[in-house]
Structure formats: C-alpha cells, structure tokens
Write an enzyme that holds these catalytic residues in place. Structure first.
Site, PDB file in Angstrom:
ATOM      1  N   ASP A  34     -17.895  40.876  -6.878  1.00 28.57           N
ATOM      2  CA  ASP A  34     -17.478  40.885  -5.392  1.00 28.57           C
ATOM      3  C   ASP A  34     -17.916  42.473  -4.709  1.00 28.57           C
ATOM      4  OD1 ASP A  34     -16.424  38.183  -2.892  1.00 28.57           O
ATOM      5  OD2 ASP A  34     -16.608  40.362  -2.543  1.00 28.57           O
ATOM      6  N   LEU A  36     -16.934  43.281  -1.709  1.00 30.50           N
ATOM      7  CA  LEU A  36     -15.387  43.418  -0.603  1.00 30.50           C
ATOM      8  C   LEU A  36     -15.892  43.635   0.730  1.00 30.50           C
ATOM      9  CD1 LEU A  36     -12.144  44.231  -2.793  1.00 30.50           C
ATOM     10  CD2 LEU A  36     -13.149  41.676  -2.248  1.00 30.50           C
ATOM     11  N   THR A 123     -26.646  25.922   2.553  1.00 30.67           N
ATOM     12  CA  THR A 123     -26.074  25.175   4.240  1.00 30.67           C
ATOM     13  C   THR A 123     -26.697  24.760   4.722  1.00 30.67           C
ATOM     14  OG1 THR A 123     -25.265  26.099   6.080  1.00 30.67           O
ATOM     15  CG2 THR A 123     -27.018  27.896   5.182  1.00 30.67           C
ATOM     16  N   ASP A 124     -26.253  23.228   4.994  1.00 31.43           N
ATOM     17  CA  ASP A 124     -26.854  22.118   6.096  1.00 31.43           C
ATOM     18  C   ASP A 124     -27.844  22.972   6.885  1.00 31.43           C
ATOM     19  OD1 ASP A 124     -24.920  23.199   7.387  1.00 31.43           O
ATOM     20  OD2 ASP A 124     -24.114  21.012   7.226  1.00 31.43           O
ATOM     21  N   GLU A 125     -27.749  24.325   6.647  1.00 33.54           N
ATOM     22  CA  GLU A 125     -28.089  24.893   8.122  1.00 33.54           C
ATOM     23  C   GLU A 125     -29.559  25.186   7.632  1.00 33.54           C
ATOM     24  OE1 GLU A 125     -26.376  27.829  10.338  1.00 33.54           O
ATOM     25  OE2 GLU A 125     -24.413  27.439  10.675  1.00 33.54           O
ATOM     26  N   TYR A 147     -28.879  33.989  10.765  1.00 34.41           N
ATOM     27  CA  TYR A 147     -28.494  33.651   8.911  1.00 34.41           C
ATOM     28  C   TYR A 147     -28.614  32.598   8.524  1.00 34.41           C
ATOM     29  CZ  TYR A 147     -25.404  30.599   6.096  1.00 34.41           C
ATOM     30  OH  TYR A 147     -24.571  30.145   5.345  1.00 34.41           O
ATOM     31  N   LYS A 151     -30.610  32.293   4.644  1.00 33.82           N
ATOM     32  CA  LYS A 151     -30.554  31.587   3.615  1.00 33.82           C
ATOM     33  C   LYS A 151     -30.925  30.372   2.791  1.00 33.82           C
ATOM     34  CE  LYS A 151     -26.876  30.909   2.685  1.00 33.82           C
ATOM     35  NZ  LYS A 151     -26.060  32.057   1.000  1.00 33.82           N
TER      36      LYS A 151
HETATM   37  P1  NAD Z   1     -16.888  34.681   3.081  1.00 35.86           P
HETATM   38  O1  NAD Z   1     -17.767  34.922   4.219  1.00 35.86           O
HETATM   39  O2  NAD Z   1     -15.621  34.078   3.356  1.00 35.86           O
HETATM   40  O3  NAD Z   1     -17.272  34.899   1.577  1.00 35.86           O
HETATM   41  C1  NAD Z   1     -18.449  35.439   1.346  1.00 35.86           C
HETATM   42  C2  NAD Z   1     -18.169  36.688   0.530  1.00 35.86           C
HETATM   43  O4  NAD Z   1     -19.258  37.860  -0.189  1.00 35.86           O
HETATM   44  C3  NAD Z   1     -16.991  37.821   0.460  1.00 35.86           C
HETATM   45  O5  NAD Z   1     -16.134  37.688  -0.953  1.00 35.86           O
HETATM   46  C4  NAD Z   1     -17.702  39.024   0.513  1.00 35.86           C
HETATM   47  O6  NAD Z   1     -17.328  40.033   0.349  1.00 35.86           O
HETATM   48  C5  NAD Z   1     -18.997  38.436  -0.516  1.00 35.86           C
HETATM   49  N1  NAD Z   1     -20.285  39.482  -0.200  1.00 35.86           N
HETATM   50  C6  NAD Z   1     -20.569  39.951   0.481  1.00 35.86           C
HETATM   51  N2  NAD Z   1     -22.032  40.432   0.474  1.00 35.86           N
HETATM   52  C7  NAD Z   1     -21.768  41.075  -0.946  1.00 35.86           C
HETATM   53  C8  NAD Z   1     -22.407  41.504  -1.353  1.00 35.86           C
HETATM   54  N3  NAD Z   1     -23.429  42.445  -0.398  1.00 35.86           N
HETATM   55  N4  NAD Z   1     -22.225  42.052  -3.080  1.00 35.86           N
HETATM   56  C9  NAD Z   1     -21.077  41.450  -3.374  1.00 35.86           C
HETATM   57  N5  NAD Z   1     -20.423  40.607  -2.490  1.00 35.86           N
HETATM   58  C10 NAD Z   1     -20.637  40.400  -1.095  1.00 35.86           C
HETATM   59  O7  NAD Z   1     -18.231  33.113   2.895  1.00 35.86           O
HETATM   60  P2  NAD Z   1     -18.000  31.351   2.493  1.00 35.86           P
HETATM   61  O8  NAD Z   1     -17.134  30.848   3.664  1.00 35.86           O
HETATM   62  O9  NAD Z   1     -17.002  31.483   1.138  1.00 35.86           O
HETATM   63  O10 NAD Z   1     -18.892  31.085   2.098  1.00 35.86           O
HETATM   64  C11 NAD Z   1     -19.501  31.338   0.506  1.00 35.86           C
HETATM   65  C12 NAD Z   1     -21.476  30.705   1.085  1.00 35.86           C
HETATM   66  O11 NAD Z   1     -21.232  28.936   0.465  1.00 35.86           O
HETATM   67  C13 NAD Z   1     -22.419  31.744   1.713  1.00 35.86           C
HETATM   68  O12 NAD Z   1     -23.048  31.674   0.431  1.00 35.86           O
HETATM   69  C14 NAD Z   1     -22.515  30.670   2.754  1.00 35.86           C
HETATM   70  O13 NAD Z   1     -23.651  30.866   3.069  1.00 35.86           O
HETATM   71  C15 NAD Z   1     -22.101  28.932   1.588  1.00 35.86           C
HETATM   72  N6  NAD Z   1     -21.768  28.509   2.689  1.00 35.86           N
HETATM   73  C16 NAD Z   1     -20.326  28.163   3.501  1.00 35.86           C
HETATM   74  C17 NAD Z   1     -20.384  27.057   4.455  1.00 35.86           C
HETATM   75  C18 NAD Z   1     -19.064  27.075   5.448  1.00 35.86           C
HETATM   76  O14 NAD Z   1     -18.979  26.733   6.286  1.00 35.86           O
HETATM   77  N7  NAD Z   1     -18.181  28.598   4.894  1.00 35.86           N
HETATM   78  C19 NAD Z   1     -20.699  26.116   3.817  1.00 35.86           C
HETATM   79  C20 NAD Z   1     -21.760  26.454   3.549  1.00 35.86           C
HETATM   80  C21 NAD Z   1     -22.780  27.124   2.240  1.00 35.86           C
HETATM   81  O1  DAU Z   2     -23.533  23.721   8.044  1.00 35.75           O
HETATM   82  C1  DAU Z   2     -22.156  25.436   7.119  1.00 35.75           C
HETATM   83  C2  DAU Z   2     -22.152  26.259   8.148  1.00 35.75           C
HETATM   84  O2  DAU Z   2     -21.449  26.318   8.411  1.00 35.75           O
HETATM   85  C3  DAU Z   2     -22.358  27.870   6.916  1.00 35.75           C
HETATM   86  O3  DAU Z   2     -23.446  28.093   6.305  1.00 35.75           O
HETATM   87  C4  DAU Z   2     -21.756  28.898   7.929  1.00 35.75           C
HETATM   88  O4  DAU Z   2     -21.621  29.664   7.171  1.00 35.75           O
HETATM   89  C5  DAU Z   2     -20.836  29.217   8.459  1.00 35.75           C
HETATM   90  O5  DAU Z   2     -20.218  29.913   9.232  1.00 35.75           O
HETATM   91  C6  DAU Z   2     -20.703  27.518   9.477  1.00 35.75           C
HETATM   92  O6  DAU Z   2     -21.131  27.684  10.046  1.00 35.75           O
HETATM   93  P1  DAU Z   2     -21.691  27.244  12.266  1.00 35.75           P
HETATM   94  O7  DAU Z   2     -22.503  28.605  12.866  1.00 35.75           O
HETATM   95  O8  DAU Z   2     -21.214  25.849  11.895  1.00 35.75           O
HETATM   96  O9  DAU Z   2     -20.160  27.399  12.209  1.00 35.75           O
HETATM   97  P2  DAU Z   2     -18.719  28.417  12.942  1.00 35.75           P
HETATM   98  O10 DAU Z   2     -17.667  28.243  12.823  1.00 35.75           O
HETATM   99  O11 DAU Z   2     -19.076  29.727  13.779  1.00 35.75           O
HETATM  100  O12 DAU Z   2     -18.937  27.363  14.550  1.00 35.75           O
HETATM  101  C7  DAU Z   2     -18.461  25.778  13.997  1.00 35.75           C
HETATM  102  C8  DAU Z   2     -18.980  25.485  15.976  1.00 35.75           C
HETATM  103  O13 DAU Z   2     -17.878  25.881  16.266  1.00 35.75           O
HETATM  104  C9  DAU Z   2     -20.533  25.944  16.371  1.00 35.75           C
HETATM  105  O14 DAU Z   2     -20.623  24.696  16.724  1.00 35.75           O
HETATM  106  C10 DAU Z   2     -20.577  27.524  16.917  1.00 35.75           C
HETATM  107  C11 DAU Z   2     -18.488  26.028  17.541  1.00 35.75           C
HETATM  108  N1  DAU Z   2     -17.781  27.785  18.095  1.00 35.75           N
HETATM  109  C12 DAU Z   2     -17.734  28.625  17.156  1.00 35.75           C
HETATM  110  C13 DAU Z   2     -16.863  30.179  17.086  1.00 35.75           C
HETATM  111  C14 DAU Z   2     -16.575  31.340  16.422  1.00 35.75           C
HETATM  112  C15 DAU Z   2     -17.042  27.546  19.050  1.00 35.75           C
HETATM  113  O15 DAU Z   2     -17.358  27.291  19.768  1.00 35.75           O
HETATM  114  N2  DAU Z   2     -16.312  28.803  19.740  1.00 35.75           N
HETATM  115  C16 DAU Z   2     -16.632  29.831  18.824  1.00 35.75           C
HETATM  116  O16 DAU Z   2     -15.413  30.533  19.050  1.00 35.75           O
END
Ligand code: NAD
Ligand code: DAU
Length: 333
Positions: A34, A36, A123-125, A147, A151
């Site tokens: 990572d 970090l 991601t579903d996005e 973003y 992806k």
């Molecule tokens: P996060 O932002 O919490 O963690 C990302 C991690 O990747 C961090 O530890 C960061 O230090 C590391 N990182 C970033 N750039 C790097 C690089 N160049 N080299 C090595 N390490 C690096 O993200 P998360 O929410 O845990 O998401 C993890 C994965 O799942 C991502 O690929 C994201 O697209 C995907 N994902 C997230 C969600 C969600 O809702 N959080 C949903 C679907 C998919």
């Molecule tokens: O769907 C999967 C994705 O979900 C992941 O791939 C992404 O990494 C993760 O960040 C997340 O994306 P979203 O954009 O859906 O998540 P976020 O938490 O930023 O926002 C969730 C919803 O809430 C979205 O409709 C925007 C809204 N929102 C978000 C923030 C940060 C607000 O209304 N206010 C806020 O301050």
C-alpha cells in the site's frame, strides 16, 4: 493459495479482506502492499495477526518494488485505487495514474511473474446510472464521472491482459460498501461522525439518489468467492440488496445517533450526480455467495463502531481532511 498479495490492503475494504482472509484460511500468508495515501492507514490492520502478514509500503505504479512484493505469491487482489467521486471531480490525474496506469503496471508484473490469479476490485459505478431495473454483467459500461471512468479503464486493461496474454484476471463490481474503518469523506462515516459532533449533514441535491448498501464483510466474501471460483476473463456483480435513498440513510443515522433532522443541511448537488445504482447478483449467487448482513443490523453495528472508536476517526478528521472538507463544503455545514 498459500501467499496472497493484497494491494491497497491498508484501506477500508482491503484491510477487512486481509483480516477475513487470515481468519478463514489459517495456512495463508498475506503480503499487504500500500502506498499509504491520505486514505491508507496502518491502524486499519491492527487486528490482523502480525505473524501471518507482512507490509510493504509502495505504489502499484512502481513496477520494481511491486514485483519484489509479488514474488512467490499465488494470487494478487487489487484494492489500490483513488476511490472518492468528489475528489475525482476536483481533478482526475491521480485517478488516472493509480486506477489506470497503476493497474496496467500491476497486470504487467503479474504476467511476468506468472501469477496464478489476479482479481481487480471494481465498482457498480462502471455501468452508470439507471432509474429502473438492475445491470447484468453483460450490459455495456457507461461510466459518468472521472472516478468511474478510471475504474472502467482498469477493468478494460484487465480484460485485455486476459484476451491478449491469457493472464487469469477476474473482476468484481461491488456496490456501496459500509462498515468500520471507512475514511470519513464517504457519506456514511461522514454523516455519523458529524452527527456525533452535532455538526450539519451536507445532503446533496434533493436527497433522493439511491445507493445499494453492502456490508464490508459481505463484499469481502464476494471477492473471495470470485477469487477462488470465478472464471478467468469474467466479471461478477456484488450487490448489497439494500437500496436506499440518501434521505432514508440520513434519517436512520440521525435516529441511531440520537439527533434530530435540524442537522440536515441541503447543499448544492454533486455535478453529474448518478441518480441510482443497481446491479443483479445472480451470477455470483450461482457460485454460492449471498450477502448475510441485514441492513438494519449492519447500519446499527457500524454506527456503534464509530461511537466507540473515536480514537480512530478523530485524528483523521483533524488532519488533511479539514482542508479537503473546507474545499468541498466551504461554510455550508
Ligand atoms: P480506500 O480509499 O479506503 O482505500 C484505498 C487504498 O489504496 C488506500 O489504503 C490507499 O493508500 C491505497 N492506494 C491508493 N493509491 C495507491 C497506489 N498508487 N499504490 C498503492 N496503494 C494505493 O478505498 P476502499 O473504499 O477501501 O475501496 C477499495 C477498492 O474497492 C477500490 O478499488 C474501490 O474502487 C473499490 N470499491 C469501493 C467501494 C466502496 O463503496 N467503498 C465499492 C465498490 C468498489
Ligand atoms: O457504488 C460504489 C461506489 O460507492 C464506490 O465505487 C466508490 O469508491 C464509493 O466512494 C461510493 O461512491 P458514491 O459516490 O456512491 O459514495 P459517497 O459516499 O461519496 O456518496 C454516496 C451518496 O451520498 C451519493 O449519492 C452522494 C451522497 N452524498 C455524499 C457525500 C459525501 C451526500 O449527499 N453528501 C455528502 O457529503
């Protein structure tokens, strides 16, 4: 799988995957790799058995350091990414560098080292937004923000390495994930921690956008199932099965934290805000996976976790985060 490389393993979902892998597979050693960034945090790994995992600080775009960590690994699971939509709207270059160039470097090293399996966490996005129905894996990709475009780019490179070189790549497309250790820029931990502090909750637009909530351990179980049983070259949806409008999520958080609706601050909408994400999970269910954390249990235990673990999020919210918060929200909350 005796040795697994988990890239991005110090982030929110990656660290849960490390914990769960060590718990479920006592013979496995995990190498966490990572960079970090602001989102990576070694505190996230505090419950991971130190005897059975090692940590390497490095960038997935740095092929040499990555190859050294990848040597002798049977599988690579990539979580490393820039993951926040709002930051990608402020500027996409870090997203292209890690999510596209970094993933290309990772795939090239895995090919060189003949790694037996590479899983790209996506991601579903990538499907974009839909007002009705649920996307299947065979549907076209139509990412609508920087973003999700990055992806989708990483996925296309993964598929290209499978088609061109036969690298055994599998892909997961998870929905909105929640649970402990999530960086508080994302809506759920942001709203919970703001509510604890009696600060406003900045709700975008009309608050009616829909997200499908997936508990982090269920997401990790889906990723593990695809890692072990998925077909190379294929992608698998990982849905939560709990679609909620943001206003419903907000009200539930206020209830669980004992606050009232006067904390809600309607703010300008996210530009290009995807209205609704929805994915069909039949393909992964056929491999034996199903989410098993009901929304009510997951959200209440998660809120409790943030209430009981201020030591984890307070230092984050007072660091780099403050500057980001100011840039994103100004004085709106
Ligand atoms: P996060 O932002 O919490 O963690 C990302 C991690 O990747 C961090 O530890 C960061 O230090 C590391 N990182 C970033 N750039 C790097 C690089 N160049 N080299 C090595 N390490 C690096 O993200 P998360 O929410 O845990 O998401 C993890 C994965 O799942 C991502 O690929 C994201 O697209 C995907 N994902 C997230 C969600 C969600 O809702 N959080 C949903 C679907 C998919
Ligand atoms: O769907 C999967 C994705 O979900 C992941 O791939 C992404 O990494 C993760 O960040 C997340 O994306 P979203 O954009 O859906 O998540 P976020 O938490 O930023 O926002 C969730 C919803 O809430 C979205 O409709 C925007 C809204 N929102 C978000 C923030 C940060 C607000 O209304 N206010 C806020 O301050």
């Amino acid at each position: 799988m005796k040795r697994i490389l988990v890239t991005g393993g110090a982030g929110f979902i990656g660290s849960a995957f490390v914990r769960n892998t060590l718990r479920n597979y006592p013979e496995t050693h995990v190498v966490v790799y990572d960079k970090l960034t602001y989102a990576g945090n070694l505190n996230n790994l505090r419950d991971a058995d130190p005897a059975r995992h090692s940590f390497v600080q490095g960038d997935i775009a740095d092929g040499e350091t990555l190859a050294a960590a990848m040597a002798a690994c049977d599988a690579v699971v990539n979580f490393a990414a820039e993951s926040h939509v709002d930051r990608s709207i402020m500027g996409a270059s870090d997203f292209i560098r890690t999510n596209v160039e970094g993933v290309n470097t990772l795939l090239a090293q895995a090919l060189k080292l003949k790694v037996g399996r590479v899983l790209l966490v996506s991601t579903d996005e990538v499907y974009g937004s839909t007002e009705e129905g649920s996307f299947k894996e065979s549907d076209p990709l139509h990412p609508r923000n920087p973003y999700s475009a990055s992806k989708a780019g990483s996925e296309l490179f993964g598929t290209a390495y499978f088609e061109t070189y036969g690298l055994p790549v599998v892909i997961t497309r998870g929905s909105n994930t929640y649970g402990p250790y999530q960086y508080p820029e994302k809506v759920l931990p942001l709203f919970v921690t703001n509510a604890i502090d009696n600060e406003g909750l900045p709700l975008y637009g009309d608050g009616r956008n829909v997200r499908d909530w997936l508990y982090v351990d269920d997401h990790c179980a889906g990723i593990d199932c695809v890692l072990r049983h998925g077909t190379p070259g294929e992608a698998y949806n990982v849905p939560g099965g709990s679609e909620r409008q943001n206003i419903e999520l907000t009200r539930r958080i206020l209830e669980l934290t004992g606050r009232d609706e006067t904390l809600i601050r309607p703010v300008a909408d996210r530009v290009g805000h995807d209205r609704r994400y929805s994915i069909d999970g039949a393909k992964l269910r056929a491999l034996g996976w199903a989410p098993n954390t009901p929304w009510d249990d997951g959200v209440s235990s998660t809120v409790r976790w943030y209430q009981e673990n201020e030591w984890w999020w307070r230092p984050i919210k007072s660091g780099e985060f403050r500057e980001y918060y100011q840039r994103q929200y100004g004085s709106k909350t």
